[in-house]
Design a protein around this motif. Structure first.
Motif, PDB file in Angstrom:
ATOM      1  N   LYS A  80       0.806   2.937  -5.253  1.00  0.00           N
ATOM      2  CA  LYS A  80      -0.120   3.861  -4.592  1.00  0.00           C
ATOM      3  C   LYS A  80      -0.936   3.160  -3.513  1.00  0.00           C
ATOM      4  N   SER A  81      -1.457   1.983  -3.808  1.00  0.00           N
ATOM      5  CA  SER A  81      -2.273   1.281  -2.811  1.00  0.00           C
ATOM      6  C   SER A  81      -1.430   0.775  -1.638  1.00  0.00           C
ATOM      7  N   THR A  82      -0.192   0.379  -1.905  1.00  0.00           N
ATOM      8  CA  THR A  82       0.693  -0.061  -0.823  1.00  0.00           C
ATOM      9  C   THR A  82       1.019   1.106   0.101  1.00  0.00           C
ATOM     10  N   LEU A  83       1.376   2.246  -0.468  1.00  0.00           N
ATOM     11  CA  LEU A  83       1.676   3.426   0.340  1.00  0.00           C
ATOM     12  C   LEU A  83       0.456   3.895   1.128  1.00  0.00           C
ATOM     13  N   LYS A  84      -0.700   3.867   0.512  1.00  0.00           N
ATOM     14  CA  LYS A  84      -1.935   4.282   1.189  1.00  0.00           C
ATOM     15  C   LYS A  84      -2.209   3.378   2.379  1.00  0.00           C
ATOM     16  N   ALA A  85      -2.049   2.064   2.211  1.00  0.00           N
ATOM     17  CA  ALA A  85      -2.284   1.130   3.321  1.00  0.00           C
ATOM     18  C   ALA A  85      -1.309   1.375   4.474  1.00  0.00           C
TER      19      ALA A  85
END
Length: 181
Positions: A80-85
């Motif tokens: 989730k954090s990778t996709l958000k970034a």
């Protein structure tokens, strides 16, 4: 009680864990915040393109992985954090391809120019995101984003079997890209 929760025998479960033949599952990451607003034009040929316009792109990801002995596949927050970034990098940018045979890119002290069919279109550097794609389409964006996910150092250590990334430029219009370990 355990037999009600897990109908297989404990011998079956321990054998699956011991020999690594455990179940796979697919985790779908589909969050409202996985989006970006981007401007672009699609290139149709050396002489035809769309007018510059924008979309609110949406991104989802399915990750297939084995269920580990602790009952988890992996920490979903990493994906989730990778996709958000990645979405944040593209948000509120003019997206232009660097791999198109129809586009040249020129720069001077003030602007980056996209040169297409005799048109020299100026953009401020802060507003422009050059992408290593042939065309800014949902097809190319899906593959671009998936490649960035797979290469991310936080993702590489995860025990993933497959990834399916989908990118949408609007309701009912999606493209997907697949990766297999």
């Amino acid at each position: 009680f355990a037999a009600m929760l897990w109908p297989r025998s404990s011998t079956w479960l321990s054998r699956q864990v011991r020999y690594g033949a455990f179940m796979n599952t697919t985790i779908e990451i589909s969050k409202e915040y996985l989006h970006f607003a981007g401007a672009h034009f699609t290139l149709f040929s050396a002489t035809e393109r769309e007018d510059l316009h924008g979309h609110n792109f949406q991104v989802t990801l399915d990750a297939e992985a084995p269920v580990q002995a602790d009952g988890l596949t992996f920490d979903y927050n990493i994906l989730k954090s990778t996709l958000k970034a990645l979405c944040d990098e593209l948000d509120e940018q003019v997206l232009m391809p660097t791999q198109s045979p129809y586009v040249k890119i020129e720069t001077d002290a003030n602007y980056t120019y996209i040169v297409f069919n005799g048109e020299r279109i100026p953009f401020l550097e802060r507003d422009l995101k050059l992408l290593p794609v042939r065309n800014v389409t949902v097809e190319e964006l899906a593959h671009y984003l998936l490649e960035r996910v797979v290469q991310h150092p936080n993702i590489k250590p995860l025990d993933l079997n497959t990834l399916l990334l989908r990118c949408s430029s609007g309701e009912g219009q999606w493209a997907s890209a697949n990766w297999k370990a």
